[in-house]
Design a protein around this motif. Structure first.
Motif, PDB file in Angstrom:
ATOM      1  N   ILE A 232      -0.056   5.400  -0.212  1.00 23.46           N
ATOM      2  CA  ILE A 232      -1.165   6.305  -0.060  1.00 23.46           C
ATOM      3  C   ILE A 232      -0.962   7.690  -0.023  1.00 23.46           C
ATOM      4  O   ILE A 232       0.060   8.052   1.013  1.00 23.46           O
ATOM      5  CB  ILE A 232      -2.192   5.956   0.940  1.00 23.46           C
ATOM      6  CG1 ILE A 232      -2.881   4.724   0.721  1.00 23.46           C
ATOM      7  CG2 ILE A 232      -3.265   7.090   1.158  1.00 23.46           C
ATOM      8  CD1 ILE A 232      -3.956   4.665  -0.369  1.00 23.46           C
TER       9      ILE A 232
ATOM     10  N   PHE B  65      -3.564   9.840  -0.835  1.00 21.05           N
ATOM     11  CA  PHE B  65      -4.861  10.001  -0.449  1.00 21.05           C
ATOM     12  C   PHE B  65      -5.556  11.347  -0.584  1.00 21.05           C
ATOM     13  O   PHE B  65      -6.045  12.220   0.249  1.00 21.05           O
ATOM     14  CB  PHE B  65      -5.468   9.532   0.749  1.00 21.05           C
ATOM     15  CG  PHE B  65      -6.701   8.868   0.980  1.00 21.05           C
ATOM     16  CD1 PHE B  65      -7.206   7.739   0.275  1.00 21.05           C
ATOM     17  CD2 PHE B  65      -7.780   9.820   1.366  1.00 21.05           C
ATOM     18  CE1 PHE B  65      -8.412   7.355   0.362  1.00 21.05           C
ATOM     19  CE2 PHE B  65      -9.194   9.684   1.663  1.00 21.05           C
ATOM     20  CZ  PHE B  65      -9.589   8.378   0.855  1.00 21.05           C
TER      21      PHE B  65
ATOM     22  N   GLY C 120      -4.553   2.791   3.099  1.00 19.24           N
ATOM     23  CA  GLY C 120      -4.591   1.814   1.917  1.00 19.24           C
ATOM     24  C   GLY C 120      -4.945   0.334   2.041  1.00 19.24           C
ATOM     25  O   GLY C 120      -4.286  -0.385   1.283  1.00 19.24           O
TER      26      GLY C 120
ATOM     27  N   LEU D  89      -8.844   2.455   4.893  1.00 14.46           N
ATOM     28  CA  LEU D  89      -8.877   3.153   3.565  1.00 14.46           C
ATOM     29  C   LEU D  89      -7.645   4.254   3.247  1.00 14.46           C
ATOM     30  O   LEU D  89      -7.119   4.355   2.562  1.00 14.46           O
ATOM     31  CB  LEU D  89     -10.171   3.690   2.786  1.00 14.46           C
ATOM     32  CG  LEU D  89     -10.291   4.176   1.584  1.00 14.46           C
ATOM     33  CD1 LEU D  89     -10.243   3.246   0.669  1.00 14.46           C
ATOM     34  CD2 LEU D  89     -11.579   4.898   1.501  1.00 14.46           C
TER      35      LEU D  89
ATOM     36  N   TYR E 218      -3.712   0.277  -3.102  1.00 17.22           N
ATOM     37  CA  TYR E 218      -4.453  -0.148  -1.887  1.00 17.22           C
ATOM     38  C   TYR E 218      -4.340  -1.701  -1.831  1.00 17.22           C
ATOM     39  O   TYR E 218      -4.003  -2.315  -3.099  1.00 17.22           O
ATOM     40  CB  TYR E 218      -6.050  -0.096  -2.080  1.00 17.22           C
ATOM     41  CG  TYR E 218      -6.264   1.816  -2.239  1.00 17.22           C
ATOM     42  CD1 TYR E 218      -6.705   2.252  -1.129  1.00 17.22           C
ATOM     43  CD2 TYR E 218      -6.302   2.352  -3.483  1.00 17.22           C
ATOM     44  CE1 TYR E 218      -7.003   3.651  -1.176  1.00 17.22           C
ATOM     45  CE2 TYR E 218      -6.686   3.472  -3.675  1.00 17.22           C
ATOM     46  CZ  TYR E 218      -7.221   4.265  -2.470  1.00 17.22           C
ATOM     47  OH  TYR E 218      -7.334   5.550  -2.589  1.00 17.22           O
TER      48      TYR E 218
ATOM     49  N   ASN F 203      -2.951   6.137  -5.933  1.00 10.88           N
ATOM     50  CA  ASN F 203      -2.793   5.563  -4.735  1.00 10.88           C
ATOM     51  C   ASN F 203      -2.907   3.930  -4.785  1.00 10.88           C
ATOM     52  O   ASN F 203      -3.475   3.603  -5.862  1.00 10.88           O
ATOM     53  CB  ASN F 203      -4.083   5.854  -3.861  1.00 10.88           C
ATOM     54  CG  ASN F 203      -4.322   7.410  -3.482  1.00 10.88           C
ATOM     55  OD1 ASN F 203      -3.068   7.887  -3.059  1.00 10.88           O
ATOM     56  ND2 ASN F 203      -5.094   8.156  -3.734  1.00 10.88           N
TER      57      ASN F 203
ATOM     58  N   ILE G 195      -8.537  -1.807   1.669  1.00 10.21           N
ATOM     59  CA  ILE G 195      -9.902  -1.792   1.461  1.00 10.21           C
ATOM     60  C   ILE G 195     -10.667  -2.991   1.959  1.00 10.21           C
ATOM     61  O   ILE G 195     -10.306  -4.296   1.728  1.00 10.21           O
ATOM     62  CB  ILE G 195     -10.164  -1.757  -0.062  1.00 10.21           C
ATOM     63  CG1 ILE G 195      -9.565  -0.518  -0.737  1.00 10.21           C
ATOM     64  CG2 ILE G 195     -11.800  -1.776  -0.421  1.00 10.21           C
ATOM     65  CD1 ILE G 195      -9.842  -0.409  -2.149  1.00 10.21           C
TER      66      ILE G 195
ATOM     67  N   ALA H 213       0.786  -1.131   0.114  1.00  4.95           N
ATOM     68  CA  ALA H 213       0.105  -0.009  -0.044  1.00  4.95           C
ATOM     69  C   ALA H 213       0.878   1.200   0.077  1.00  4.95           C
ATOM     70  O   ALA H 213       1.767   1.315   0.930  1.00  4.95           O
ATOM     71  CB  ALA H 213      -0.910  -0.080   1.058  1.00  4.95           C
TER      72      ALA H 213
ATOM     73  N   ASP I  72      -6.034  -5.022  -1.166  1.00  5.76           N
ATOM     74  CA  ASP I  72      -7.474  -5.474  -1.306  1.00  5.76           C
ATOM     75  C   ASP I  72      -7.852  -6.467  -0.639  1.00  5.76           C
ATOM     76  O   ASP I  72      -7.336  -7.644  -0.801  1.00  5.76           O
ATOM     77  CB  ASP I  72      -7.790  -5.643  -2.973  1.00  5.76           C
ATOM     78  CG  ASP I  72      -9.130  -6.315  -3.210  1.00  5.76           C
ATOM     79  OD1 ASP I  72     -10.025  -6.348  -2.378  1.00  5.76           O
ATOM     80  OD2 ASP I  72      -9.398  -6.838  -4.356  1.00  5.76           O
TER      81      ASP I  72
END
Length: 449
Positions: free
Chosen positions: A10, A12, A405, A402, A57, A55, A407, A8, A59
């Motif tokens: 981020i 954001f 990073g 979130l 993330y 970004n 979800i 991750a 998952d």
């Protein structure tokens, strides 16, 4: 280009690019189609997602259990490319093609049971469930269907009737399909019967004795449909022995047993199909989601006599068993088998649950941690004694994850369960980072203890 092994990363910030997409969505897409996570995906690979802002993330929701074999697995992409250049569509009910037959043969071989089986294909989980019900009714000559509280089977009229959550799925959408009956799910954490886990299977099965007197005679019931692990309902797992009890009950009364494996199927729970954990062979099994790594496809597989009872021409659909989707499914299943993702699912589940159990010891708000393989639910409560749902803290934890990073999404009829459904191809570093992000979010929201 994403390689699928990124961690991750981020910053954001939502620029004009994201804002423009959401403005266009608001202008052109029905408000009934909402978004849970306020990002727009640019690309995804393996266990990572990149949004339009750049970004990255991790998952941990896998398209709600669809990308179990990872985003865009190379063998699946290659199979799609190859088939797309040969045939996109013909409608199998008019002119057949080999990928449909090859996939049917494969599913007949790997689904539970050594008896003769047959398969048919449609496009979505809801369609698979609808066709399973149609087949069950035709095979038995009966109309009644039994489903379970907290269960989820889809959003069409019939599957919405089977589903047990009013908002957002059923509110204002009635009247619903007739001859649908619901019974309590044997929830061992927060069920309607105040019984121990060791007593739960027997006590919840006893409910049918009263049910068959007070609500409907068993001779009017065509099928009982149950998810081996309730998905949208909160990742609820039935107690040991319950499925075997249902099998005996169905055999006694000539009722068909349908396993809805739309979310649990294809290695998610540490076995190829979750019902295998309960050592029961269903009469019919419904499959979708992971089956084709995101291509629209679903299946109904069942006892040959049952599947043939409906007669020629009475089930199917224009797009059902699309040749490209069937090839994607064959490649997905082969990928799962070759990479032993059932074992990986069990390993991932054990590692995550070990960490979550330690968190549970620190925070009374974590009422329950439950899993089969890498299908993991964390139920949050306000009071550990009363087990009152804590939806608010779930929303805050998801938002905090979130920002860093990760979800994840919620589940449960009260929205107080966080579900983990990570792609089974995530790396050890990704797994550790994902768990760390979740732990830090819990510490921040619930406070260090």
């Amino acid at each position: 280009m994403l390689k699928g092994t990124e961690l991750a990363s981020i910053k954001f910030s939502q620029s004009e690019k994201t804002e423009e997409l959401f403005n266009r969505k608001a202008k052109y897409v029905s408000d009934g189609v909402s978004n849970i996570i306020p990002i727009s995906i640019k690309q995804a690979k393996g266990s990572v997602i990149e949004d339009v802002e750049g970004n990255i993330y991790l998952d941990f929701y896998a398209g709600i259990g669809v990308t179990t074999a990872g985003h865009c697995p190379e063998p699946v992409i290659e199979s799609i490319k190859k088939q797309s250049s040969r045939l996109l569509h013909s409608c199998f009910m008019v002119t057949m093609y080999d990928s449909y037959i090859n996939l049917a043969e494969k599913l007949v071989a790997i689904t539970p049971g050594n008896h003769e089986k047959k398969a048919m294909f449609v496009n979505s989980g809801a369609e698979a469930v609808e066709n399973a019900i149609k087949i069950a009714r035709a095979a038995t000559g009966r109309q009644g269907i039994v489903s379970f509280e907290s269960g989820y089977h889809g959003r069409t009229l019939l599957t919405m009737s089977l589903t047990s959550k009013v908002k957002p799925y059923k509110y204002e959408f009635g009247p619903f399909a007739p001859e649908i009956y619901k019974v309590p799910f044997p929830n061992t954490y927060n069920g309607i019967l105040n019984v121990s886990e060791s007593e739960a299977a027997e006590e919840y099965l006893k409910y049918f004795e009263r049910f068959f007197i007070s609500e409907v005679d068993p001779s009017d019931i065509a099928a009982i449909i149950l998810e081996p692990v309730q998905g949208e309902g909160g990742f609820n797992i039935p107690p040991k022995g319950y499925w075997k009890g249902l099998r005996k009950l169905c055999d006694k009364h000539g009722i068909l047993l349908i396993a809805d494996e739309v979310q649990t199927g294809f290695a998610r729970t540490g076995k190829m199909f979750a019902v295998e954990h309960f050592e029961v062979v269903p009469d019919i099994i419904t499959l979708a989601k992971t089956i084709a790594s995101g291509m629209p496809l679903s299946a109904v597989v069942g006892n040959k006599k049952i599947m043939d009872a409906i007669g020629p021409g009475r089930i199917g659909g224009t797009f059902g068993g699309n040749p490209v989707a069937c090839e994607a499914a064959l490649a997905t299943i082969n990928y799962i088998e070759e990479n032993n993702l059932t074992k990986k699912s069990e390993e991932i589940g054990n590692l995550i649950v070990e960490k979550l159990k330690k968190l549970q010891q620190r925070y009374s708000e974590i009422g329950d941690v439950r899993n089969l393989g890498a299908m993991i639910g964390i139920e949050f409560v306000k009071d550990p004694e009363k087990k009152s749902p804590n939806k608010e803290v779930v929303g805050k934890i998801i938002t905090e994850c979130l920002k860093n990073g990760l979800i994840i999404i919620s589940a449960g009829i009260y929205g107080n369960v966080i579900r983990f459904l990570p792609p089974l191809v995530l790396t050890e570093d990704q797994l550790k980072q994902g768990i760390s992000i979740f732990e830090e979010a819990v510490h921040k929201i619930l406070g260090e203890k």
